[in-house]
Design an enzyme around this catalytic site. Structure first.
Site, PDB file in Angstrom:
ATOM      1  N   PRO A  16       0.842  -1.200   0.000  1.00  0.00           N
ATOM      2  CA  PRO A  16       0.000   0.000   0.000  1.00  0.00           C
ATOM      3  C   PRO A  16       0.874   1.246   0.000  1.00  0.00           C
ATOM      4  CG  PRO A  16       0.053  -0.980   2.190  1.00  0.00           C
ATOM      5  CD  PRO A  16       0.807  -1.909   1.277  1.00  0.00           C
ATOM      6  N   GLN A  69      -6.348  -1.382   3.284  1.00  0.00           N
ATOM      7  CA  GLN A  69      -5.580  -0.971   4.456  1.00  0.00           C
ATOM      8  C   GLN A  69      -6.282   0.180   5.153  1.00  0.00           C
ATOM      9  OE1 GLN A  69      -1.719   1.329   4.675  1.00  0.00           O
ATOM     10  NE2 GLN A  69      -0.960  -0.636   5.429  1.00  0.00           N
ATOM     11  N   CYS A  99       3.159   3.639   9.141  1.00  0.00           N
ATOM     12  CA  CYS A  99       3.359   4.934   8.482  1.00  0.00           C
ATOM     13  C   CYS A  99       3.897   5.958   9.481  1.00  0.00           C
ATOM     14  CB  CYS A  99       2.042   5.431   7.889  1.00  0.00           C
ATOM     15  SG  CYS A  99       2.197   7.007   7.029  1.00  0.00           S
ATOM     16  N   LYS A 138       0.269  -4.449   9.341  1.00  0.00           N
ATOM     17  CA  LYS A 138       1.548  -4.085   8.724  1.00  0.00           C
ATOM     18  C   LYS A 138       2.269  -3.178   9.704  1.00  0.00           C
ATOM     19  CE  LYS A 138       3.717  -2.438   4.467  1.00  0.00           C
ATOM     20  NZ  LYS A 138       4.614  -1.384   4.975  1.00  0.00           N
ATOM     21  N   HIS A 170       7.789  -4.388   7.977  1.00  0.00           N
ATOM     22  CA  HIS A 170       8.771  -3.538   7.301  1.00  0.00           C
ATOM     23  C   HIS A 170      10.032  -3.593   8.150  1.00  0.00           C
ATOM     24  CE1 HIS A 170       9.612   0.516   5.102  1.00  0.00           C
ATOM     25  NE2 HIS A 170      10.726  -0.161   5.315  1.00  0.00           N
ATOM     26  N   GLY A 211      10.419  -3.978   2.617  1.00  0.00           N
ATOM     27  CA  GLY A 211      11.491  -3.013   2.786  1.00  0.00           C
ATOM     28  C   GLY A 211      12.713  -3.316   1.949  1.00  0.00           C
ATOM     29  N   GLY A 212      12.963  -2.487   0.933  1.00  0.00           N
ATOM     30  CA  GLY A 212      14.185  -2.588   0.154  1.00  0.00           C
ATOM     31  C   GLY A 212      14.261  -3.753  -0.804  1.00  0.00           C
ATOM     32  N   GLY A 233       7.359  -2.768  -2.583  1.00  0.00           N
ATOM     33  CA  GLY A 233       6.766  -1.448  -2.669  1.00  0.00           C
ATOM     34  C   GLY A 233       7.172  -0.685  -3.912  1.00  0.00           C
TER      35      GLY A 233
END
Length: 331
Positions: A16, A69, A99, A138, A170, A211-212, A233
């Site tokens: 998201p 989400q 976030c 998440k 994440h 992540g990454g 992402g």
């Protein structure tokens, strides 16, 4: 859709992302992969429950499997929003605990919830009681000066006891003070080994890493290492063909041919025509298509044709055909 359908699709998911993963983006991504789990942008529970902004739930039946989400921290309000989302047809309701933006912090949700695992557990329990679809979380590995080795096991224990059996982690901290949301995507170091240890500690939980991750090879590496899923992402948005066109075969074991990105682009033409007929603007769709040919000869001409032409009066599906000609010239 069966309860476990979203879980099966979560082997690979597209993250998201605010202002990116709207319904037009998700429709495009579904043209590239039939199996990958797609997520909405974050929608606040307050917008649905108090604001009546049900248009934020608009999606095409062809997007499934697709997850909603939610952002929020009030268990009752989240339960009501989750029920509305499930009634709208979403296959999963996900709670945002990752976030780091100032606006989200001021609303006491997002990454700041990592400091209140008991409240997150209450939210999960309320949502779980309200819907029959999957309820997931998440999160980050921690925030600010928290010790992730201590915080994350406690956090996962609390949400698991509340009925959350699937989590997306994440693999970096969020710094709530001193770093921008953009910096929070890059500056804190990634700790994928911690996520792998959490899977060994919580073998009964479905754990995905985020992540990454920038390639299918990297995604397969994490799956081979024992994780249940991988969420991609920015790479899935900026180079969607690289991540999604072969995903059904390489990640889900499909025997059907990989998607041809040219075919996917042409598959968008009827959708674009319908969108324009309803009063929509061409650039609302084509802005998500700019990276379709990233790394391929002709990609610059494709991007230029769409970015320069999509906002012009009268622009329509024929612009996509002209942009495709820029790519075909290099074939």
């Amino acid at each position: 859709m069966p309860l476990n359908a979203a879980t099966a699709a979560a082997r690979l998911s597209s993250a998201p992302m605010m202002e990116w993963t709207d319904r037009h983006c998700r429709y495009l991504h579904r043209r590239l992969s039939r199996c990958t789990l797609l997520y909405t942008e974050m929608v606040t529970a307050a917008a649905l429950v108090r604001g009546g902004a049900l248009h934020l739930l608009d999606h095409s039946p062809e997007e499934h499997p697709v997850a909603l989400q939610l952002g929020g921290s009030d268990p009752e309000e989240l339960a009501l929003a989750a029920r509305v989302g499930a009634q709208a047809g979403y296959d999963e309701i996900n709670l945002n605990c990752g976030c780091p933006s100032d606006r989200v912090q001021s609303g006491t949700f997002g990454a700041v919830l990592m400091t209140r695992p008991g409240l997150v557990a209450d939210c999960v329990a309320a949502m779980r009681a309200a819907v029959d679809v999957d309820v997931t979380v998440k999160c980050r590995i921690g925030v600010d000066d928290q010790d992730p080795e201590v915080l994350l096991p406690e956090f996962l224990t609390r949400i698991s006891e509340a009925g959350c059996n699937r989590v997306i982690i994440h693999a970096r901290k969020a710094w709530l003070q001193g770093l921008s949301p953009k910096e929070n995507r890059d500056v804190p170091p990634l700790d994928p080994d911690l996520v792998l240890r959490m899977k060994r500690t919580f073998p009964g939980m479905h754990i995905s890493i985020n992540g990454g991750i920038a390639s299918l090879d990297a995604a397969r590496g994490f799956l081979d290492a024992g994780l249940d899923g991988v969420m991609v992402g920015r790479a899935a948005y900026h180079q969607p063909a690289d991540i999604l066109c072969a995903a059904d075969r390489l990640i889900f074991g499909a025997t059907t041919p990989d998607t041809r990105v040219e075919d996917a682009a042409r598959d968008m033409l009827p959708y674009i025509e319908a969108h324009l007929a309803q009063g929509g603007k061409l650039h609302q769709v084509t802005r998500h298509m700019l990276g379709l040919f990233a790394g391929r000869p002709g990609a610059r001409g494709w991007r230029r044709a769409l970015s320069e032409g999509a906002t012009r009066p009268g622009a329509g599906p024929e612009l996509v055909e002209r942009a495709l000609a820029e790519v075909a010239a290099f074939a």
